[in-house]
Design an enzyme around this catalytic site. Sequence first.
Site, mmCIF file in Angstrom:
data_model
loop_
_atom_site.group_PDB
_atom_site.id
_atom_site.type_symbol
_atom_site.label_atom_id
_atom_site.label_comp_id
_atom_site.label_asym_id
_atom_site.label_seq_id
_atom_site.Cartn_x
_atom_site.Cartn_y
_atom_site.Cartn_z
ATOM 1 N N ASN A 113 36.578 41.892 31.722
ATOM 2 C CA ASN A 113 35.561 41.173 32.496
ATOM 3 C C ASN A 113 34.523 42.182 32.988
ATOM 4 O O ASN A 113 34.622 43.374 32.718
ATOM 5 C CB ASN A 113 36.202 40.391 33.644
ATOM 6 C CG ASN A 113 36.934 41.308 34.600
ATOM 7 O OD1 ASN A 113 36.321 42.145 35.253
ATOM 8 N ND2 ASN A 113 38.252 41.170 34.679
ATOM 9 N N ASP A 119 43.362 36.872 34.583
ATOM 10 C CA ASP A 119 44.358 35.848 34.913
ATOM 11 C C ASP A 119 45.408 35.708 33.815
ATOM 12 O O ASP A 119 46.537 35.345 34.076
ATOM 13 C CB ASP A 119 43.662 34.504 35.139
ATOM 14 C CG ASP A 119 42.858 34.527 36.432
ATOM 15 O OD1 ASP A 119 43.381 35.052 37.434
ATOM 16 O OD2 ASP A 119 41.703 34.052 36.442
ATOM 17 N N LYS A 128 46.243 46.411 13.988
ATOM 18 C CA LYS A 128 44.922 45.789 14.082
ATOM 19 C C LYS A 128 44.914 44.497 13.261
ATOM 20 O O LYS A 128 45.331 44.493 12.096
ATOM 21 C CB LYS A 128 43.865 46.759 13.548
ATOM 22 C CG LYS A 128 42.468 46.227 13.717
ATOM 23 C CD LYS A 128 41.416 47.154 13.147
ATOM 24 C CE LYS A 128 40.079 46.432 13.136
ATOM 25 N NZ LYS A 128 39.133 46.996 12.199
ATOM 26 N N PRO A 155 50.945 38.560 36.079
ATOM 27 C CA PRO A 155 51.488 38.547 37.441
ATOM 28 C C PRO A 155 50.330 38.573 38.437
ATOM 29 O O PRO A 155 49.295 39.183 38.162
ATOM 30 C CB PRO A 155 52.283 39.854 37.516
ATOM 31 C CG PRO A 155 51.689 40.735 36.460
ATOM 32 C CD PRO A 155 51.219 39.809 35.369
ATOM 33 N N ASP A 156 50.497 37.893 39.545
ATOM 34 C CA ASP A 156 49.455 37.925 40.587
ATOM 35 C C ASP A 156 49.804 39.050 41.566
ATOM 36 O O ASP A 156 50.765 38.946 42.335
ATOM 37 C CB ASP A 156 49.365 36.570 41.298
ATOM 38 C CG ASP A 156 48.121 36.504 42.181
ATOM 39 O OD1 ASP A 156 47.869 37.467 42.932
ATOM 40 O OD2 ASP A 156 47.407 35.491 42.111
ATOM 41 N N ILE A 157 49.038 40.126 41.517
ATOM 42 C CA ILE A 157 49.351 41.320 42.312
ATOM 43 C C ILE A 157 49.180 41.026 43.799
ATOM 44 O O ILE A 157 50.029 41.378 44.619
ATOM 45 C CB ILE A 157 48.457 42.497 41.856
ATOM 46 C CG1 ILE A 157 48.736 42.784 40.379
ATOM 47 C CG2 ILE A 157 48.698 43.737 42.714
ATOM 48 C CD1 ILE A 157 47.703 43.634 39.690
ATOM 49 N N PHE A 165 40.283 39.425 47.579
ATOM 50 C CA PHE A 165 38.884 39.089 47.319
ATOM 51 C C PHE A 165 38.833 37.739 46.623
ATOM 52 O O PHE A 165 39.777 37.359 45.930
ATOM 53 C CB PHE A 165 38.219 40.158 46.429
ATOM 54 C CG PHE A 165 37.589 41.248 47.237
ATOM 55 C CD1 PHE A 165 38.372 42.142 47.946
ATOM 56 C CD2 PHE A 165 36.205 41.373 47.313
ATOM 57 C CE1 PHE A 165 37.798 43.140 48.716
ATOM 58 C CE2 PHE A 165 35.622 42.367 48.066
ATOM 59 C CZ PHE A 165 36.417 43.251 48.771
ATOM 60 N N LYS A 200 42.425 29.944 48.759
ATOM 61 C CA LYS A 200 43.052 31.164 48.220
ATOM 62 C C LYS A 200 43.870 31.880 49.283
ATOM 63 O O LYS A 200 44.963 32.379 49.024
ATOM 64 C CB LYS A 200 41.956 32.086 47.683
ATOM 65 C CG LYS A 200 42.467 33.105 46.718
ATOM 66 C CD LYS A 200 41.379 33.612 45.818
ATOM 67 C CE LYS A 200 40.920 32.508 44.864
ATOM 68 N NZ LYS A 200 39.831 32.940 44.018
ATOM 69 N N LYS A 222 47.694 32.457 48.362
ATOM 70 C CA LYS A 222 48.180 33.808 48.051
ATOM 71 C C LYS A 222 49.016 34.387 49.182
ATOM 72 O O LYS A 222 49.761 35.333 48.987
ATOM 73 C CB LYS A 222 46.996 34.730 47.785
ATOM 74 C CG LYS A 222 46.069 34.215 46.701
ATOM 75 C CD LYS A 222 46.097 35.093 45.489
ATOM 76 C CE LYS A 222 45.095 34.613 44.454
ATOM 77 N NZ LYS A 222 45.116 35.403 43.251
HETATM 78 O O1 C5P Z 1 43.043 33.996 41.832
HETATM 79 P P1 C5P Z 1 41.861 34.900 41.872
HETATM 80 O O2 C5P Z 1 41.779 35.819 40.689
HETATM 81 O O3 C5P Z 1 40.561 34.214 42.115
HETATM 82 O O4 C5P Z 1 42.108 35.782 43.175
HETATM 83 C C1 C5P Z 1 41.350 36.891 43.473
HETATM 84 C C2 C5P Z 1 42.142 37.842 44.296
HETATM 85 O O5 C5P Z 1 43.459 37.980 43.798
HETATM 86 C C3 C5P Z 1 41.565 39.233 44.253
HETATM 87 O O6 C5P Z 1 41.888 39.877 45.478
HETATM 88 C C4 C5P Z 1 42.316 39.868 43.096
HETATM 89 O O7 C5P Z 1 42.350 41.267 43.201
HETATM 90 C C5 C5P Z 1 43.682 39.273 43.258
HETATM 91 N N1 C5P Z 1 44.422 39.069 42.013
HETATM 92 C C6 C5P Z 1 45.519 39.846 41.755
HETATM 93 N N2 C5P Z 1 46.254 39.640 40.624
HETATM 94 C C7 C5P Z 1 45.906 38.671 39.758
HETATM 95 C C8 C5P Z 1 44.787 37.881 39.999
HETATM 96 C C9 C5P Z 1 44.056 38.107 41.127
HETATM 97 O O8 C5P Z 1 45.827 40.732 42.561
HETATM 98 N N3 C5P Z 1 46.631 38.506 38.670
#
Ligand code: C5P
Length: 403
Positions: A210, A278, A288, A306-308, A326, A340, A344
């Site tokens: 991105n 995501d 390749k 994974p959502d960190i 963020f 959010k 979260k």
């Molecule tokens: O769900 P979204 O991507 O909009 O959320 C944004 C926030 O979640 C940011 O703080 C981003 O660093 C964090 N994030 C994360 N891991 C992910 C997706 C988002 O830590 N896989």
Amino acid sequence: MLDGRRVLLIISGGIAAYKSLELIRRLKDKGCAVRCILTRGGANFVTPLAVAALSGDKVYQETFSLTDEAEMGHIRLSREADLVVVAPATANLLAKMAAGIADDLASTALLATDKPVLVAPAMNTMMWDHAATRANMAVLEGRGISRIGPNSGDLACGEVGGGRMAEPAEILAAIEAHLGGGAGPLAGRRAIVTSGPTHEPIDPVRYIANRSSGKQGHAIASALAALGAEVTLVSGPVTLPDPAGLTTVRVESAADMLRAVEAALPADIAVCAAAVADWTVANRSGEKRKKSPGAPPPVIELTPNPDILATLSKPGPRRPRLVVGFAAETEKLMEHARDKLARKGCDWIVANDVSAGSGTFGGDSNAVHVIDASAAESWPRLGKDEVAARLAARIAAALEGTP
Ligand code: C5P
């Protein structure tokens, strides 16, 4: 903490030089010895007498002044300091530093020094944004020179934008972070900051990414370090240099980022500014992917990353005391940000508009709203460094008095 430390302050020619008088006074108040070099340009804005009176020392102005060289050569001058501070740092002086030009006392001392250097740029916004200045600054940062500011706002030339020298208090905090050995309101606190994009490999040569530049996250990491925090910056692939004064761990994918974040725990503060993908590629190829005539294009299957931020926010003994996420949104900013925050489980959300034309992604400024469980605070459009400094100060205030 600055008691007995020595700063060589180089004042070059800009209207912001008047703020350097205030900086000298504040440094002296803290017991710091300040020796000043005033460039010819600098002397157009502040008088040698004012600088001498405030610093309590003689002012050094000319390389080839017989008396100056006899009393204190430029080599000694540049080395008998714990830190060299250039404030204001003009575009011209930054260019000379980047090129290694030594044609006056200031530039000669900067070339001769073996001490850390902190610059506080100050100039017109077009000059700050000019590719030449940007390239020079990148060269200097790549060599480990630290920078504070510039902020954005009203400039003396009547224009509005980036280029305004950091305030004396901010420069002082940066000096303290360099010299204070971990002093500052966040001394003794550990912070983890994620920054930049992630790259999710499709095959050994291709990836999904991105437009995140990492500028905001890197600035936050530096701002927390400037307040004394011990910072681990976990950065996805960016073109920015590793900031001075903290530990940078470079990663590629979201999975790598999570591993690096977990390895950096425990921490008091976590700021997740990375634009984490995501999804990652479920059917990643070890070789390749080849195109063959007539064959259908490959189908890339995605699977959630994974959502960190959510992982860090989970209640438990390893949860940082303050977790900041963020929210980059293109519509219904506040509504999505509040959602959010709840989803979260973090403490604050910094929401910014990244819709087309906002200039946020990759740009140098950001207009953010800081949202917590009880309130929302909207900040004006500010330089990313200034957003970072304010956020770090807000974090320090939130943690003040906590164990
Ligand atoms: O769900 P979204 O991507 O909009 O959320 C944004 C926030 O979640 C940011 O703080 C981003 O660093 C964090 N994030 C994360 N891991 C992910 C997706 C988002 O830590 N896989």
